[in-house]
Scaffold this motif. Structure first.
Motif, PDB file in Angstrom:
ATOM      1  N   LEU A  85       0.878  -0.935  -0.227  1.00  0.00           N
ATOM      2  CA  LEU A  85       0.066  -0.119  -0.124  1.00  0.00           C
ATOM      3  C   LEU A  85       0.944   1.051  -0.029  1.00  0.00           C
ATOM      4  CD1 LEU A  85      -2.893   0.921   0.161  1.00  0.00           C
ATOM      5  CD2 LEU A  85      -2.486   0.979   2.738  1.00  0.00           C
ATOM      6  N   PHE A  86       2.118   1.596   0.407  1.00  0.00           N
ATOM      7  CA  PHE A  86       2.606   2.285   0.994  1.00  0.00           C
ATOM      8  C   PHE A  86       4.399   2.357   0.501  1.00  0.00           C
ATOM      9  CE2 PHE A  86      -0.145   2.513   4.934  1.00  0.00           C
ATOM     10  CZ  PHE A  86      -1.117   3.199   4.717  1.00  0.00           C
ATOM     11  N   LYS A  87       4.275   1.644  -0.576  1.00  0.00           N
ATOM     12  CA  LYS A  87       5.970   0.978  -0.932  1.00  0.00           C
ATOM     13  C   LYS A  87       7.273   1.040  -0.178  1.00  0.00           C
ATOM     14  CE  LYS A  87       3.391   1.043  -4.525  1.00  0.00           C
ATOM     15  NZ  LYS A  87       2.811   0.295  -5.385  1.00  0.00           N
ATOM     16  N   GLN A  88       7.161   1.122   1.060  1.00  0.00           N
ATOM     17  CA  GLN A  88       7.532   0.484   2.367  1.00  0.00           C
ATOM     18  C   GLN A  88       7.583   0.226   3.557  1.00  0.00           C
ATOM     19  OE1 GLN A  88       9.043   5.030   2.741  1.00  0.00           O
ATOM     20  NE2 GLN A  88       6.927   4.863   4.201  1.00  0.00           N
ATOM     21  N   THR A  89       8.228  -0.205   4.381  1.00  0.00           N
ATOM     22  CA  THR A  89       7.856  -1.082   5.357  1.00  0.00           C
ATOM     23  C   THR A  89       7.299  -0.113   6.151  1.00  0.00           C
ATOM     24  OG1 THR A  89       8.791  -2.843   7.442  1.00  0.00           O
ATOM     25  CG2 THR A  89      10.117  -1.016   6.293  1.00  0.00           C
ATOM     26  N   ILE A  90       6.715  -0.245   7.094  1.00  0.00           N
ATOM     27  CA  ILE A  90       6.626   0.276   8.637  1.00  0.00           C
ATOM     28  C   ILE A  90       7.568   0.026  10.018  1.00  0.00           C
ATOM     29  CG2 ILE A  90       5.067  -0.446  10.332  1.00  0.00           C
ATOM     30  CD1 ILE A  90       3.247   1.428  10.394  1.00  0.00           C
ATOM     31  N   LEU A  91       8.657  -0.995   8.949  1.00  0.00           N
ATOM     32  CA  LEU A  91       9.593  -0.851  10.782  1.00  0.00           C
ATOM     33  C   LEU A  91      10.555   0.173  10.677  1.00  0.00           C
ATOM     34  CD1 LEU A  91      10.385  -4.954  10.141  1.00  0.00           C
ATOM     35  CD2 LEU A  91       8.595  -3.688  12.036  1.00  0.00           C
ATOM     36  N   PHE A  92      11.203   0.472  11.395  1.00  0.00           N
ATOM     37  CA  PHE A  92      12.427   1.664  11.697  1.00  0.00           C
ATOM     38  C   PHE A  92      11.449   2.926  11.356  1.00  0.00           C
ATOM     39  CE2 PHE A  92      14.219  -2.422  11.220  1.00  0.00           C
ATOM     40  CZ  PHE A  92      14.542  -2.307  12.978  1.00  0.00           C
ATOM     41  N   THR A  93      10.423   3.232  11.824  1.00  0.00           N
ATOM     42  CA  THR A  93      10.227   4.474  11.560  1.00  0.00           C
ATOM     43  C   THR A  93       8.772   5.244  12.566  1.00  0.00           C
ATOM     44  OG1 THR A  93       7.453   3.902  10.747  1.00  0.00           O
ATOM     45  CG2 THR A  93       9.641   3.699   8.990  1.00  0.00           C
ATOM     46  N   TRP A  94       8.477   6.296  12.903  1.00  0.00           N
ATOM     47  CA  TRP A  94       8.187   6.517  13.535  1.00  0.00           C
ATOM     48  C   TRP A  94       7.042   5.922  14.073  1.00  0.00           C
ATOM     49  CZ3 TRP A  94       3.715   9.188  14.995  1.00  0.00           C
ATOM     50  CH2 TRP A  94       3.311  10.052  14.273  1.00  0.00           C
ATOM     51  N   TRP A  95       6.829   5.475  13.110  1.00  0.00           N
ATOM     52  CA  TRP A  95       4.783   5.000  12.945  1.00  0.00           C
ATOM     53  C   TRP A  95       4.881   3.475  13.558  1.00  0.00           C
ATOM     54  CZ3 TRP A  95       0.090   6.124  12.932  1.00  0.00           C
ATOM     55  CH2 TRP A  95      -0.706   7.926  12.626  1.00  0.00           C
ATOM     56  N   ALA A  96       6.119   2.667  13.493  1.00  0.00           N
ATOM     57  CA  ALA A  96       6.530   1.084  14.239  1.00  0.00           C
ATOM     58  C   ALA A  96       6.407   2.008  15.719  1.00  0.00           C
ATOM     59  CB  ALA A  96       7.658   0.986  13.590  1.00  0.00           C
ATOM     60  N   ALA A  97       7.556   2.633  16.523  1.00  0.00           N
ATOM     61  CA  ALA A  97       6.641   3.674  18.008  1.00  0.00           C
ATOM     62  C   ALA A  97       4.964   3.880  18.047  1.00  0.00           C
ATOM     63  CB  ALA A  97       7.598   4.170  17.753  1.00  0.00           C
ATOM     64  N   VAL A  98       4.514   4.275  17.466  1.00  0.00           N
ATOM     65  CA  VAL A  98       3.189   4.255  17.606  1.00  0.00           C
ATOM     66  C   VAL A  98       2.596   3.122  17.914  1.00  0.00           C
ATOM     67  CG1 VAL A  98       0.804   5.591  16.572  1.00  0.00           C
ATOM     68  CG2 VAL A  98       2.807   6.608  16.518  1.00  0.00           C
ATOM     69  N   ILE A  99       2.734   2.285  17.285  1.00  0.00           N
ATOM     70  CA  ILE A  99       2.210   1.034  16.842  1.00  0.00           C
ATOM     71  C   ILE A  99       2.704  -0.147  18.492  1.00  0.00           C
ATOM     72  CG2 ILE A  99       1.842  -1.454  16.339  1.00  0.00           C
ATOM     73  CD1 ILE A  99       1.997   0.193  12.999  1.00  0.00           C
TER      74      ILE A  99
END
Length: 226
Positions: A85-99
């Protein structure tokens, strides 16, 4: 000196606030929806589901982080769809910290919400429905006024729990300065590099934030008892 202060102190503090505010809002609505549903419904396996809800509270943070890493990774059943969907992994982003913050704070928010909602008199809810109140009117004019303090407490404890999240965050968001480094992970790095001055500044900031929000909770609780 100012650049170092901004990078090493202000950046993780601001990111932590960003993550905590976002996570606490998300978990507030998830916790309320789950608590309201569990209070209202009776079904086989309810105890099993509630035990599953509470599991992150007793699991080691590294276990939670590992499970999130598997689920959100490139081969994970959620991670695959996120990358498509986003063409990139969510890991090691600030959204990963949110999750990570949402998952670890959900049990305490859910339990707080459930306690407050379960205390609402069923007869009041039934009376509201009997005079034609729809679900939105029931929520706005009955549920919110009767459980406002509980909701406020749930939000604050969710925020404070998100504020101090470390283990799961480190595993799926990492400790990238200026990108995913929160106060908790910055303290870990500061101690590891023997930068005790920075560690004390960060620790002091966490203590002040946590104390202020818990003070609000205690004042509201005492006001309710009084």
């Amino acid at each position: 000196m100012q650049t170092i202060l901004t990078r090493d102190f202000l950046a993780p503090v601001l990111l932590t606030l960003r993550v905590s505010i976002t996570a606490s809002v998300i978990v507030f609505f998830l916790g309320f929806a789950a608590a309201w549903w569990m209070v209202q419904k009776k079904f086989p396996g309810k105890v099993f589901l509630e035990t599953l809800f509470m599991l992150p509270m007793v699991l080691a943070p590294t276990v939670v982080g590992f499970l999130l890493l598997v689920v959100l990774g490139k081969r994970g059943w959620i991670g695959i769809w996120i990358e498509r969907l986003f063409k990139q992994t969510i890991l090691f982003t600030w959204w990963a910290a949110v999750i990570a913050a949402v998952v670890v704070s959900f049990p305490i928010v859910y339990q707080t919400m459930k306690t407050g909602l379960a205390a609402i008199d069923d007869e009041l809810v039934a009376a509201a429905r009997s005079i034609g109140a729809n679900e939105w009117q029931l929520f706005r004019y009955v549920i919110v006024p009767l459980s406002f303090r509980t909701m406020l407490t749930a939000y604050i404890v969710g925020f404070v729990r998100s504020l101090g999240e470390f283990g799961a965050t480190l595993m799926i968001a990492g400790n990238i300065p200026g990108k995913t480094q929160t106060v908790s992970t910055a303290i870990y790095l500061a101690i590891d590099t023997e930068n005790m001055t920075l560690a004390w500044y960060l620790v002091g900031t966490m203590i002040v934030f946590s104390f202020l929000f818990l003070l609000i909770v205690n004042r509201k609780s005492n006001a309710t008892i009084g």
